[in-house]
Design an enzyme around this catalytic site. Structure first.
Site, PDB file in Angstrom:
ATOM      1  N   ASP A 100     -14.131  -6.697  -1.224  1.00 20.48           N
ATOM      2  CA  ASP A 100     -13.254  -5.548  -1.016  1.00 20.48           C
ATOM      3  C   ASP A 100     -14.033  -4.273  -1.332  1.00 20.48           C
ATOM      4  O   ASP A 100     -15.005  -4.302  -2.073  1.00 20.48           O
ATOM      5  CB  ASP A 100     -12.053  -5.689  -1.966  1.00 20.48           C
ATOM      6  CG  ASP A 100     -10.902  -4.816  -1.534  1.00 20.48           C
ATOM      7  OD1 ASP A 100     -11.016  -4.166  -0.473  1.00 20.48           O
ATOM      8  OD2 ASP A 100      -9.887  -4.781  -2.255  1.00 20.48           O
ATOM      9  N   GLU A 101     -13.609  -3.144  -0.790  1.00 20.42           N
ATOM     10  CA  GLU A 101     -14.253  -1.851  -1.059  1.00 20.42           C
ATOM     11  C   GLU A 101     -15.764  -1.924  -0.823  1.00 20.42           C
ATOM     12  O   GLU A 101     -16.562  -1.434  -1.618  1.00 20.42           O
ATOM     13  CB  GLU A 101     -13.987  -1.401  -2.506  1.00 20.42           C
ATOM     14  CG  GLU A 101     -12.537  -1.398  -2.921  1.00 20.42           C
ATOM     15  CD  GLU A 101     -11.777  -0.188  -2.432  1.00 20.42           C
ATOM     16  OE1 GLU A 101     -12.321   0.578  -1.611  1.00 20.42           O
ATOM     17  OE2 GLU A 101     -10.615  -0.032  -2.849  1.00 20.42           O
TER      18      GLU A 101
ATOM     19  N   LYS B 296      -5.346  -3.123   3.930  1.00 22.00           N
ATOM     20  CA  LYS B 296      -6.625  -3.759   3.672  1.00 22.00           C
ATOM     21  C   LYS B 296      -6.475  -4.979   2.766  1.00 22.00           C
ATOM     22  O   LYS B 296      -6.865  -6.093   3.140  1.00 22.00           O
ATOM     23  CB  LYS B 296      -7.481  -2.691   2.990  1.00 22.00           C
ATOM     24  CG  LYS B 296      -8.844  -3.027   2.613  1.00 22.00           C
ATOM     25  CD  LYS B 296      -9.535  -1.713   2.223  1.00 22.00           C
ATOM     26  CE  LYS B 296      -8.822  -1.004   1.082  1.00 22.00           C
ATOM     27  NZ  LYS B 296      -9.285  -1.442  -0.221  1.00 22.00           N
ATOM     28  N   THR B 297      -5.891  -4.768   1.604  1.00 16.44           N
ATOM     29  CA  THR B 297      -5.748  -5.865   0.652  1.00 16.44           C
ATOM     30  C   THR B 297      -4.875  -6.968   1.234  1.00 16.44           C
ATOM     31  O   THR B 297      -5.164  -8.149   1.102  1.00 16.44           O
ATOM     32  CB  THR B 297      -5.128  -5.346  -0.654  1.00 16.44           C
ATOM     33  OG1 THR B 297      -5.837  -4.177  -1.051  1.00 16.44           O
ATOM     34  CG2 THR B 297      -5.236  -6.385  -1.745  1.00 16.44           C
TER      35      THR B 297
ATOM     36  N   ARG C 216      -3.757   8.903  -1.101  1.00 16.48           N
ATOM     37  CA  ARG C 216      -3.016   8.070  -2.052  1.00 16.48           C
ATOM     38  C   ARG C 216      -1.522   8.261  -1.906  1.00 16.48           C
ATOM     39  O   ARG C 216      -0.730   7.455  -2.390  1.00 16.48           O
ATOM     40  CB  ARG C 216      -3.390   8.421  -3.515  1.00 16.48           C
ATOM     41  CG  ARG C 216      -4.819   8.168  -3.965  1.00 16.48           C
ATOM     42  CD  ARG C 216      -5.302   6.818  -3.616  1.00 16.48           C
ATOM     43  NE  ARG C 216      -5.990   6.851  -2.327  1.00 16.48           N
ATOM     44  CZ  ARG C 216      -6.241   5.765  -1.604  1.00 16.48           C
ATOM     45  NH1 ARG C 216      -5.846   4.588  -2.012  1.00 16.48           N
ATOM     46  NH2 ARG C 216      -6.857   5.865  -0.440  1.00 16.48           N
TER      47      ARG C 216
END
Length: 701
Positions: free
Chosen positions: A211-212, A27-28, A594
């Site tokens: 983001d998010e 994503k980032t 995670r």
DNA sequence: GCGGACTCTCTTTTT
DNA sequence: GAGAGTCCGC
């Protein structure tokens, strides 16, 4: 570098773009490449791009990665959290709202104190209206974009809540402070009510990226609307399955309905997971699948199966800590570094026994979050001194330290002092100057030496690397008052003050003004991101933090302790019903995803919380994890049924029962037989009780 | 105004 | 169970 889906998203043209990006799907990376693409291929000047995130951590990471890709410190791309960016706007335009541009931010402690004062002044007892209930309610209004003027009437125990909201806002303004939610709300108010400012802000950026995005609340949504309504160049990245801030007003619908809200939005999906082993993804998918009301999707593994995650049942929180430590040592022996191991818990207090044991066996650890550095008493005191010295401290800060160390000013004196200061209509630091010039009357005389000291030290401030922090703390006697607290406590507090001194020195080398430093302190509150000297990182330590804080991070090995009813899902969310439980499930999903290689879940049979003992059941979420995807060291179904206890009712360990006055509960233990048989029952509402079976009148539910 | 003894609340999560 | 907040006697 990018896979086709990522590339398509990164190189999409103008107009609204929705990137649904599952956990670990890059994503980032995609966001960073999109920014790079906009600059390099489309020719958008970097400073006309705004990248918004939710946490300081992800903002910092975005910045780092941009610097790597573009070089030159990100090339001038504007980025930060919603709050930090809003503060930047407000430092420029807050006067239009009747605030001085030098306003400060109030932290949650002072906010609570302020609310309590308001309630006290109105003779509202805390059992009639709990301060934190009021705070939550006000925040709730602010998240929804409501000001006291347009909040619908709301009564609570016969109290007019809107009145209190208005009073609170007045007090804040009087003290020249904004709370965290105000930062966002006030920017929106500026844009709602001041067309010129709205235009100025709107034309500032050509592209906005968020983001998010699943964690946006209505006021943040409106914030974005104002900024992007014209050019529509809004790119949002998010994952509805990782929405974990419902309690902060986040509304998943903003992402679920993005294409409807932003006409002509293009949808991109990133579903390939590059982070976790296939076995870990299997577990994560099984957990999240149970949630309804989500984009139907499944993360696809790109990594081999790997080790099946495991679940260990422990006797109590100390046994749990032991098992966690054993696991960590095993991972260490496989060659994993401590910094690649994380313990992610639901509630910060769970760290205590884990810390204790880690200290005992010499596993270095680092707590992320918890009580923030800038929330500590001595740091707030020291900063108040420093701010007043550097002509930016306000009334609240003067009140905070006026009797620290003791200067003979008690409650009465404090009251008079406040009145005098308010009547003067001056800044706290100017008023102190006035006192020093001999204008002090009444209690204010007690502040005379302090006021004179400020003037004296200010003269030499420019020469001092910390702009006088140490001098003022020493000369005022504050450090001595810390020393008087006893060796151990004073030691750690003095350490903290010294750390603050380092931070100030760093900030001065970066040419930050005192106000800018105070802003940084208020927004960061924990000390990590401020820390440019990598000292802390050099010690290879295990990370402990809440699940919320772990969002967006990744580790080789992850421990999730306390996978129990009452903790995950948390008791508070159980009371909220289905939507609360769905969010808890997402929290567990975030935790599992995670991990790259290894996951350990643990539950304790006994757990102590504020002096009380609880006997939690394993989390209901465990049920969605069959044995082939989760190694269980204990059969899940009925933990070894005890031999018949001679009770006709057929009551056994694990049976659900109901009691005429205690309500519903679960049998935890049976002892004795016949008329002497006793049962231990954990009641949902009434806690755990040990009862004589014969007289308890329990019914199987 | 201060200090000691007492009571009571707290922590779900963050900016 | 700890830490903060409150009350009371000095």
């Amino acid at each position: 570098m990018l896979n086709p889906a990522q590339q398509q998203a990164a190189e999409a043209g103008d107009g609204p773009q929705l990137i649904l990006a599952g956990a670990g799907s890059g994503k980032t990376r995609t966001i960073v490449y999109r920014i790079g693409h906009l600059i390099a291929q489309t020719g958008v000047p970097p400073h006309r791009i705004l990248a918004v995130s939710f946490t300081n951590k992800s903002a910092a990471e975005l910045k780092d990665r941009l610097s790597l890709l573009i070089g030159d410190n990100g090339g001038g791309v504007a980025s930060g959290t919603f709050h930090a960016i809003s503060l930047r706007f407000l430092r420029r335009y807050a006067d239009a709202l009747g605030y001085p541009l030098s306003f400060q931010i109030i932290d949650s402690d002072d906010q609570k104190a302020l609310i309590k004062r308001i309630l006290k002044a109105r003779n509202i007892a805390t059992d009639r209206l709990h301060p934190s209930y009021l705070i939550n309610w006000i925040e709730h209004c602010k998240h929804a974009g409501l000001t006291p003027d347009n909040t619908p009437e709301h009564g609570w125990n016969g109290i007019n809540m809107v009145d209190l909201y208005a009073a609170y806002q007045n007090e804040l303004k009087r003290h020249e402070r904004m709370d965290f939610s105000d930062l966002i709300l006030n920017v929106v108010l500026l844009m709602r009510n001041h067309p010129d400012i709205a235009t100025a802000l709107r034309v500032r950026f050509d592209h906005v990226l968020v983001d998010e995005y699943q964690d946006t609340n209505p006021i943040q949504h409106e914030w974005l609307m104002h900024l992007c309504s014209e050019h529509q160049n809004l790119t949002v990245v998010g994952d509805d399955d990782q929405s974990i801030y419902g309690w902060r007003g986040a509304d998943v619908r903003h992402i679920l309905e993005f294409e409807r809200i932003w006409n002509g939005a293009t949808l991109h999906r990133l579903q390939e997971n590059y982070r976790s082993s296939a076995a870990i993804l299997k577990l994560a998918n099984a957990v999240i699948r149970e949630n309804t009301d989500r984009h139907e999707k499944e993360l696809k593994a790109t990594k081999p199966a790997g080790e099946i995650p495991s679940w260990k049942v422990c006797n109590d929180e100390y046994d749990e800590a032991r098992k966690v430590v054993q696991q960590i040592e095993q991972w260490q022996s496989l060659g994993y570094k401590n910094s690649e191991i994380a313990i992610l818990y639901r509630s910060n207090r769970q760290s205590l026994p884990l810390e204790q044991l880690c200290r005992e066996v010499n596993i270095p650890y680092r707590i992320v979050g918890g009580l923030g550095f800038f929330e500590r008493m001595e740091i707030k005191d020291a900063l108040a001194y420093w701010a007043l010295l550097n002509r930016c401290g306000d009334k609240l800060q003067l009140m905070r330290i006026c009797n620290k160390p003791k200067r003979g000013i008690g409650a009465k004196g404090l009251e008079q002092l406040t009145a005098q200061l308010m009547a003067s209509g001056m800044h706290a630091y100017d008023w102190l100057d006035l006192l020093a010039s001999g204008q002090a009357e009444g209690v204010a005389k007690k502040l005379l030496p302090f006021a004179q000291l400020l003037i004296e030290i200010r003269a030499e401030c420019d020469e001092l690397p910390d702009r006088g922090l140490n001098r003022i703390l020493e000369a005022s006697g504050y450090l001595n008052s810390l020393n008087a607290m006893g060796e151990i406590e004073a030691g750690s507090r003095l350490d903290n003050v010294r750390t603050l001194q380092d931070y100030i020195e760093i900030s001065l080398m970066q040419d930050l003004t005192p106000v800018e430093f105070m802003d940084r302190a208020a927004l960061l509150q924990s000390s990590e991101a401020i820390n440019d000297n990598k000292q802390e990182e050099e010690i290879d330590s295990v990370c402990m933090m809440s699940l919320h804080r772990a969002k967006g991070l990744e580790f080789d090995c992850v421990v999730l302790p306390g996978v129990e009813e009452g903790l995950l899902p948390h008791q508070r969310s159980l009371d909220e019903g289905e939507s609360g439980i769905a969010e808890e499930r997402r929290l567990l999903y975030v935790g599992i995803t995670r991990a790259r290689d290894h996951v350990l879940l643990t539950s304790a049979r006994l757990r102590r919380f504020y002096g009380e003992t609880h006997y939690p059941l394993p989390s209901r979420f465990i049920k969605s994890m069959p044995g082939d995807i989760l190694q269980q060291d204990e059969p899940l179904a009925a933990p070894s049924p005890t031999p018949n206890m001679n009770n006709e009712a057929g009551i056994n360990i694990g049976s659900s029962v109901s009691h005429p006055s205690f309500g519903e509960g679960v049998i935890l233990a049976l002892e004795g037989a016949g008329d002497a048989a006793r049962v231990t029952v954990q009641f949902r509402r009434s806690g755990t009780k040990r009862l004589m079976l014969k007289y308890a009148a329990l019914q199987l539910a």
